[in-house]
Structures are given as C-alpha cells and as structure tokens.
Design an enzyme around this catalytic site. Sequence first.
Site, PDB file in Angstrom:
ATOM      1  N   VAL A  90       0.830  -1.206   0.000  1.00  0.00           N
ATOM      2  CA  VAL A  90       0.000   0.000   0.000  1.00  0.00           C
ATOM      3  C   VAL A  90       0.870   1.264   0.000  1.00  0.00           C
ATOM      4  O   VAL A  90       0.346   2.372  -0.042  1.00  0.00           O
ATOM      5  CB  VAL A  90      -0.993  -0.009   1.190  1.00  0.00           C
ATOM      6  CG1 VAL A  90      -2.022  -1.112   0.993  1.00  0.00           C
ATOM      7  CG2 VAL A  90      -0.287  -0.195   2.533  1.00  0.00           C
ATOM      8  N   HIS A 106      -4.226  -4.291  -3.192  1.00  0.00           N
ATOM      9  CA  HIS A 106      -4.722  -4.124  -1.816  1.00  0.00           C
ATOM     10  C   HIS A 106      -4.954  -2.663  -1.452  1.00  0.00           C
ATOM     11  O   HIS A 106      -5.011  -2.327  -0.268  1.00  0.00           O
ATOM     12  CB  HIS A 106      -3.752  -4.781  -0.819  1.00  0.00           C
ATOM     13  CG  HIS A 106      -3.755  -6.284  -0.890  1.00  0.00           C
ATOM     14  ND1 HIS A 106      -2.813  -7.065  -0.257  1.00  0.00           N
ATOM     15  CD2 HIS A 106      -4.599  -7.152  -1.507  1.00  0.00           C
ATOM     16  CE1 HIS A 106      -3.083  -8.356  -0.493  1.00  0.00           C
ATOM     17  NE2 HIS A 106      -4.143  -8.426  -1.254  1.00  0.00           N
ATOM     18  N   CYS A 117     -20.583   6.467   0.626  1.00  0.00           N
ATOM     19  CA  CYS A 117     -20.955   6.719  -0.782  1.00  0.00           C
ATOM     20  C   CYS A 117     -19.889   6.292  -1.787  1.00  0.00           C
ATOM     21  O   CYS A 117     -20.049   6.515  -2.987  1.00  0.00           O
ATOM     22  CB  CYS A 117     -21.296   8.200  -0.974  1.00  0.00           C
ATOM     23  SG  CYS A 117     -19.828   9.283  -1.056  1.00  0.00           S
ATOM     24  N   CYS A 133     -17.052  13.194   4.686  1.00  0.00           N
ATOM     25  CA  CYS A 133     -16.738  12.947   3.269  1.00  0.00           C
ATOM     26  C   CYS A 133     -16.960  14.241   2.490  1.00  0.00           C
ATOM     27  O   CYS A 133     -17.996  14.893   2.644  1.00  0.00           O
ATOM     28  CB  CYS A 133     -17.655  11.842   2.757  1.00  0.00           C
ATOM     29  SG  CYS A 133     -17.675  11.700   0.956  1.00  0.00           S
ATOM     30  N   ALA A 216      16.311  -8.326  -1.359  1.00  0.00           N
ATOM     31  CA  ALA A 216      15.831  -7.777  -2.633  1.00  0.00           C
ATOM     32  C   ALA A 216      16.769  -6.733  -3.229  1.00  0.00           C
ATOM     33  O   ALA A 216      16.886  -6.650  -4.458  1.00  0.00           O
ATOM     34  CB  ALA A 216      14.437  -7.180  -2.433  1.00  0.00           C
TER      35      ALA A 216
HETATM   36  P1  OAD Z   1       4.658 -11.046   4.412  1.00  0.00           P
HETATM   37  O1  OAD Z   1       5.153 -10.333   5.612  1.00  0.00           O
HETATM   38  O2  OAD Z   1       3.652 -12.115   4.585  1.00  0.00           O
HETATM   39  O3  OAD Z   1       5.890 -11.683   3.627  1.00  0.00           O
HETATM   40  C1  OAD Z   1       7.040 -10.940   3.348  1.00  0.00           C
HETATM   41  C2  OAD Z   1       8.044 -11.828   2.619  1.00  0.00           C
HETATM   42  O4  OAD Z   1       9.165 -11.021   2.265  1.00  0.00           O
HETATM   43  C3  OAD Z   1       8.574 -12.987   3.456  1.00  0.00           C
HETATM   44  O5  OAD Z   1       8.519 -14.200   2.676  1.00  0.00           O
HETATM   45  C4  OAD Z   1      10.020 -12.606   3.760  1.00  0.00           C
HETATM   46  O6  OAD Z   1      10.901 -13.723   3.804  1.00  0.00           O
HETATM   47  C5  OAD Z   1      10.357 -11.727   2.577  1.00  0.00           C
HETATM   48  N1  OAD Z   1      11.390 -10.708   2.844  1.00  0.00           N
HETATM   49  C6  OAD Z   1      11.649 -10.041   4.002  1.00  0.00           C
HETATM   50  N2  OAD Z   1      12.656  -9.183   3.859  1.00  0.00           N
HETATM   51  C7  OAD Z   1      13.075  -9.296   2.567  1.00  0.00           C
HETATM   52  C8  OAD Z   1      14.101  -8.674   1.800  1.00  0.00           C
HETATM   53  N3  OAD Z   1      14.911  -7.755   2.318  1.00  0.00           N
HETATM   54  N4  OAD Z   1      14.243  -9.048   0.500  1.00  0.00           N
HETATM   55  C9  OAD Z   1      13.420  -9.986  -0.040  1.00  0.00           C
HETATM   56  N5  OAD Z   1      12.438 -10.595   0.632  1.00  0.00           N
HETATM   57  C10 OAD Z   1      12.260 -10.270   1.920  1.00  0.00           C
HETATM   58  O7  OAD Z   1       4.129  -9.904   3.406  1.00  0.00           O
HETATM   59  P2  OAD Z   1       3.189 -10.051   2.113  1.00  0.00           P
HETATM   60  O8  OAD Z   1       3.429 -11.351   1.448  1.00  0.00           O
HETATM   61  O9  OAD Z   1       3.347  -8.815   1.315  1.00  0.00           O
HETATM   62  O10 OAD Z   1      -2.576  -7.518   3.245  1.00  0.00           O
HETATM   63  O11 OAD Z   1       1.764 -10.060   2.763  1.00  0.00           O
HETATM   64  C11 OAD Z   1       0.639 -10.154   1.945  1.00  0.00           C
HETATM   65  C12 OAD Z   1      -0.518  -9.388   2.520  1.00  0.00           C
HETATM   66  O12 OAD Z   1      -0.728  -9.793   3.874  1.00  0.00           O
HETATM   67  C13 OAD Z   1      -0.296  -7.889   2.643  1.00  0.00           C
HETATM   68  O13 OAD Z   1      -0.577  -7.200   1.452  1.00  0.00           O
HETATM   69  C14 OAD Z   1      -1.228  -7.485   3.743  1.00  0.00           C
HETATM   70  C15 OAD Z   1      -0.937  -8.623   4.707  1.00  0.00           C
HETATM   71  O14 OAD Z   1      -1.913  -8.923   5.614  1.00  0.00           O
HETATM   72  C16 OAD Z   1      -3.545  -6.800   3.868  1.00  0.00           C
HETATM   73  O15 OAD Z   1      -3.331  -6.091   4.836  1.00  0.00           O
HETATM   74  C17 OAD Z   1      -4.888  -6.944   3.238  1.00  0.00           C
END
Ligand code: OAD
Length: 229
Positions: A90, A106, A117, A133, A216
Amino acid sequence: MERIVILTGAGISAESGLGTFRDKDGLWTRYDLNEVATPEGFARNPRLVHDFYNARRANALDASPNAAHEALARLERERAGELLIVTQNVDDLHERAGSRNVLHMHGALAGALCAACDHRWPAPRAMDPDAPCPACAAPRTRPDIVWFGEIPYHMDQIAEALWQADLFVSIGTSGEVYPAAGFVQEAQAAGAETLEINLEPSRVPGLFDRVIAGPATDTVPNWVAEMLA
Ligand code: OAD
C-alpha cells in the site's frame, strides 16, 4: 520473453525500512489483524484503525525507494515488451522509483474512501475518523485499503495479464494471502515461466521454475541486469 507480470509484497520494501507482516517482529506479531485490517474491526473502533494506517502512512512518506524498486523501474524503461507490476503493498515506492504500470491490488495509503458513498479522494498524512466525506458529508471516511474479507482491486485486469504472461515473477511475498498466492499457478496454467525472488524460498519446493534467494536490494538489481544483458 514479451510479457512480464511481477507480483510484489512487503519484502521488496523491507530494506526501505517498512515492516513486513509475517516475519519475526512483523506487523501481525504486534497488531491483531482482526482489529485493524477488517471491516468488522473498523466498525468496532475506527480510531484504532485510523491510528494504525496513519502510522503506516507516515512511515511510507518518510521512506525512500530502494535499489530493488529502482531496478524494476529500469527494467520497464529499458526493455522492449510489456511489464506490469501487481503489488500487494500500500506504499507508493514503486511509483516514486519511476515505475508506470503498477496496480495496487490491496489499495493504497495515499487514498481516502467514503464507506457511505464510495467517493475517493487523496488522503491527508493523518486521517481523522470524524472528518466528513467531501462528497456526501457522512463521517465515515476510511483509508482506501482492501481489508480481509474484501475483494482485491483490479482482479479482471490481473487475470487477463496472467493469462497473457510469458514470465511471472514473485518478489518479497510469503504467499500466505489469496488471491495473490494463487497467481503463480494461474500463470503456469497459461504457460508462463515462473520465478520467485525472496529472502528465502517461501513455499513448497518446485512450485516455481526458478528461485533466487537473498535480500531484494541485491537479488532484484542482479536479475534485472541479467534480463537487460
Ligand atoms: P509477508 O510479511 O507475509 O511476507 C514478506 C516476505 O518477504 C517474506 O517471505 C520474507 O521472507 C520476505 N522478505 C523479508 N525481507 C526481505 C528482503 N529484504 N528481501 C526480499 N524478501 C524479503 O508480506 P506479504 O506477502 O506482502 O494484506 O503479505 C501479503 C498481505 O498480507 C499484505 O498485502 C497485507 C498482509 O496482511 C492486507 O493487509 C490486506
């Protein structure tokens, strides 16, 4: 390798200082997602939810894109062929690095949404739950974020892009949250090659054709250099 679809998650922004969700010390170890990331939690305590996202918005505004965001922007700029970034993040670090073709499935901290609305407008740095709003005056403003139990944005466009993809790349996501977690299989079913770039392999061995492990800011620029060579 004409069409590339890249899914990004919190891991790509980790080295910009933004927390991930499920790692040790991740946001979901410190906050109850049912309280801050569901429509029911928002109905119970809008101020708590706004406080959570106001803090995240402030962090994101103070952060800068890192070498991984910048490398993906370079790939889009310098390579012929289509490239779409589908992000679960986000924050706006992809856009600030220069990426143009980005879908926020997301939602985005930069947006405000009226729960009465559906009017949308740019969010101030700190949103006030009592602010009316600008369109209908209802005091039901919320961040324009997709919460658990809600339908992610741009799903038709994403499905079409996965169907057309020659290469699907998943960067910095744990693959715990659907529908994004299922994109790798959708792309595979459509004939795409698949690559995971993550700190460590996130899921069952063999799910992706290739896995590149490491932070990364190292792995993504190296992969982009390989793609542009
Ligand atoms: P997660 O926190 O679930 O996963 C993050 C991933 O990034 C993990 O697999 C880590 O190993 C990896 N990681 C951490 N540091 C890193 C680095 N420096 N380089 C590369 N990889 C690294 O986050 P998301 O998968 O984004 O949704 O989570 C998905 C969704 O769950 C989010 O969009 C959010 C959350 O709840 C909502 O809030 C609706």
